[in-house]
Design a protein around this motif. Structure first.
Motif, short mmCIF file in Angstrom:
data_model
loop_
_atom_site.label_atom_id
_atom_site.label_comp_id
_atom_site.label_asym_id
_atom_site.label_seq_id
_atom_site.Cartn_x
_atom_site.Cartn_y
_atom_site.Cartn_z
N ILE A 8 88.75 108.78 20.16
CA ILE A 8 88.93 108.07 18.89
C ILE A 8 87.67 108.22 18.04
CG2 ILE A 8 89.28 105.82 17.80
CD1 ILE A 8 90.85 104.99 20.31
N VAL A 9 87.84 108.68 16.81
CA VAL A 9 86.72 108.82 15.88
C VAL A 9 86.57 107.54 15.06
CG1 VAL A 9 85.82 110.10 13.88
CG2 VAL A 9 87.03 111.32 15.72
N ILE A 10 85.34 107.05 14.95
CA ILE A 10 85.04 105.91 14.09
C ILE A 10 83.97 106.36 13.09
CG2 ILE A 10 84.17 103.54 13.94
CD1 ILE A 10 86.83 103.70 15.41
N ASP A 157 85.38 109.09 24.72
CA ASP A 157 86.30 108.02 24.35
C ASP A 157 86.17 107.67 22.87
OD1 ASP A 157 87.48 107.37 26.98
OD2 ASP A 157 85.42 106.86 27.49
N PHE A 158 84.92 107.58 22.41
CA PHE A 158 84.66 107.26 21.01
C PHE A 158 83.63 108.23 20.45
CE2 PHE A 158 86.20 103.20 22.66
CZ PHE A 158 87.10 102.81 21.66
N ILE A 159 83.91 108.73 19.27
CA ILE A 159 82.96 109.57 18.54
C ILE A 159 82.61 108.80 17.27
CG2 ILE A 159 82.61 111.76 17.33
CD1 ILE A 159 84.59 113.00 19.34
N ILE A 160 81.37 108.34 17.19
CA ILE A 160 80.93 107.49 16.09
C ILE A 160 80.16 108.34 15.08
CG2 ILE A 160 79.48 105.52 15.46
CD1 ILE A 160 80.13 104.34 18.23
N VAL A 161 80.65 108.38 13.86
CA VAL A 161 80.09 109.25 12.82
C VAL A 161 79.36 108.39 11.79
CG1 VAL A 161 80.57 111.03 11.11
CG2 VAL A 161 81.99 110.88 13.17
N ASN A 176 87.07 112.77 6.44
CA ASN A 176 88.20 113.57 6.92
C ASN A 176 88.29 113.53 8.44
OD1 ASN A 176 89.51 114.57 4.55
ND2 ASN A 176 87.78 115.94 4.20
N ALA A 177 87.15 113.46 9.12
CA ALA A 177 87.16 113.36 10.58
C ALA A 177 87.83 112.07 11.05
CB ALA A 177 85.74 113.44 11.12
N ALA A 178 87.78 111.04 10.19
CA ALA A 178 88.38 109.74 10.54
C ALA A 178 89.90 109.79 10.58
CB ALA A 178 87.92 108.67 9.56
N SER A 179 90.50 110.91 10.19
CA SER A 179 91.96 111.05 10.37
C SER A 179 92.31 111.04 11.85
CB SER A 179 92.45 112.34 9.71
OG SER A 179 91.90 113.48 10.35
N MET A 180 91.31 111.25 12.71
CA MET A 180 91.51 111.18 14.16
C MET A 180 91.09 109.81 14.71
SD MET A 180 90.25 114.99 15.34
CE MET A 180 88.72 114.98 14.41
N GLY A 181 91.00 108.85 13.82
CA GLY A 181 90.62 107.50 14.23
C GLY A 181 90.63 106.56 13.05
N ILE A 217 91.49 102.39 7.60
CA ILE A 217 90.28 101.58 7.73
C ILE A 217 90.52 100.52 8.79
CG2 ILE A 217 88.68 100.03 6.54
CD1 ILE A 217 89.44 101.42 3.94
N ILE A 218 89.66 100.48 9.79
CA ILE A 218 89.84 99.47 10.84
C ILE A 218 89.41 98.10 10.35
CG2 ILE A 218 87.56 99.83 11.93
CD1 ILE A 218 89.07 99.50 14.66
N GLY A 219 88.48 98.05 9.40
CA GLY A 219 88.07 96.77 8.85
C GLY A 219 86.78 96.87 8.06
#
Length: 304
Positions: A8-10, A157-161, A176-181, A217-219
């Motif tokens: 999951i990308v954040i 598990d998580f890729i934080i950008v 654009n990478a956040a389309s995967m998260g 957007i997660i929040g």
């Protein structure tokens, strides 16, 4: 027992600087790592504060050490630049990234190669400045990081950008990478931060018009929070309305203002390690739980 990798990308984004994107990304990386998740941080901010906190900053004059600049310019692959840190892996930035841009429509090499063939040169000009070609180049140069993440996504598990505080090719790559998260938006009670969220909303609206999988957007997370002030109450109400408009939530947890936030990078560590009992660190730990609860709600499965 087979372990399932989440992938999951954040992406942390706000076109305003100083809203604690880097601090939030580092805190989240540590909290998730402590829960057993494997984390990769990708730094798209040429200021390199995230890398400095983790002890892997590429120095200003270092043009040789492989970094995200070399990935963006096609000189190497993402998997080749990843460093292994205490609680997360790191894909470091470089100050060379300030100069990252799309190539000119017609280069000097193009001209030199075709200067004796006017017809071919004119054909090349028409091709390079056509709307179709420009659209193709725009897509290519704003999806580099997304495509590179796909080559390592099954390892984390998580890729934080972390992104830079402006609307540039670097920011667009992160979004654009956040389309995967998901996108996580740190913000604080100030007019410039409010305006930046409006700009981010417009940017995401434009990007989603061309996305197969929309960017969510997660929040929104309030940072540098000072309770019992009129400004804090006013902007909390505003951000709640803005979150609703953007199809997301304002996290209930608020990250209180702390002097430690200005000190931890110089100590070459993250905030939670530097000041584990400070107000901001305690708030980030509460946010970590709320973040996972929100993720569970969105993904339809438990995260803990």
């Amino acid at each position: 027992m087979e372990v399932t990798i989440l992938g999951i990308v954040i992406t942390l984004a706000n076109q305003k600087g100083g809203v604690a994107k880097t601090t939030t990304g580092l805190a989240l990386a540590r909290i998730l790592s402590e829960k057993g998740y494997k984390i990769l941080t990708i730094n798209l901010d040429p200021q390199r504060n995230l890398d400095a906190a983790l002890g892997y900053a590429v120095s200003r004059r270092d043009l040789q050490t492989p970094s995200l600049f070399h990935v963006l310019t096609g000189k190497t692959e993402l998997k080749q630049i990843i460093k292994h840190g205490e609680f997360c892996d790191i894909a470091p930035a470089s100050n060379q990234m300030y100069g990252f841009s799309m190539p000119e429509g017609l280069t000097k090499a193009d001209y030199e190669q075709n200067k004796d063939n006017p017809e071919k040169l004119l054909e090349l000009v028409h091709e390079r400045f056509s709307a179709k070609y420009q659209a193709q180049m725009n897509y290519k140069y704003t999806h580099i990081i997304e495509e590179q993440i796909k080559t390592v996504i099954n390892d984390y598990d998580f890729i934080i950008v972390d992104t830079n505080p402006s609307l540039s090719l670097l920011t667009m790559n992160g979004l654009n990478a956040a389309s995967m998260g998901y996108v996580l938006v740190p913000a604080y009670a100030e007019e410039t931060s409010r305006e930046a969220i409006l700009e981010l909303h417009d940017t995401l609206f434009a990007l989603n018009s061309n996305q197969i999988k929309p960017i969510k957007i997660i929040g929104i997370l309030m940072t540098k929070y000072v309770s019992n002030t009129r400004a804090a109450r006013r902007y909390e109400k505003y951000l709640t309305k803005m979150a609703d408009k953007m199809g997301t939530v304002l996290f209930k947890t608020k990250i209180r203002r702390s002097i430690s936030v200005t000190e931890y990078i110089e100590a070459k560590t993250d905030l939670l390690n530097y000041d584990p009992k400070g107000n901001a660190s305690l708030d980030y730990r509460a946010f970590g739980e709320e973040f996972l609860s929100r993720l569970s709600e969105l993904e339809g499965k438990h995260f803990g």
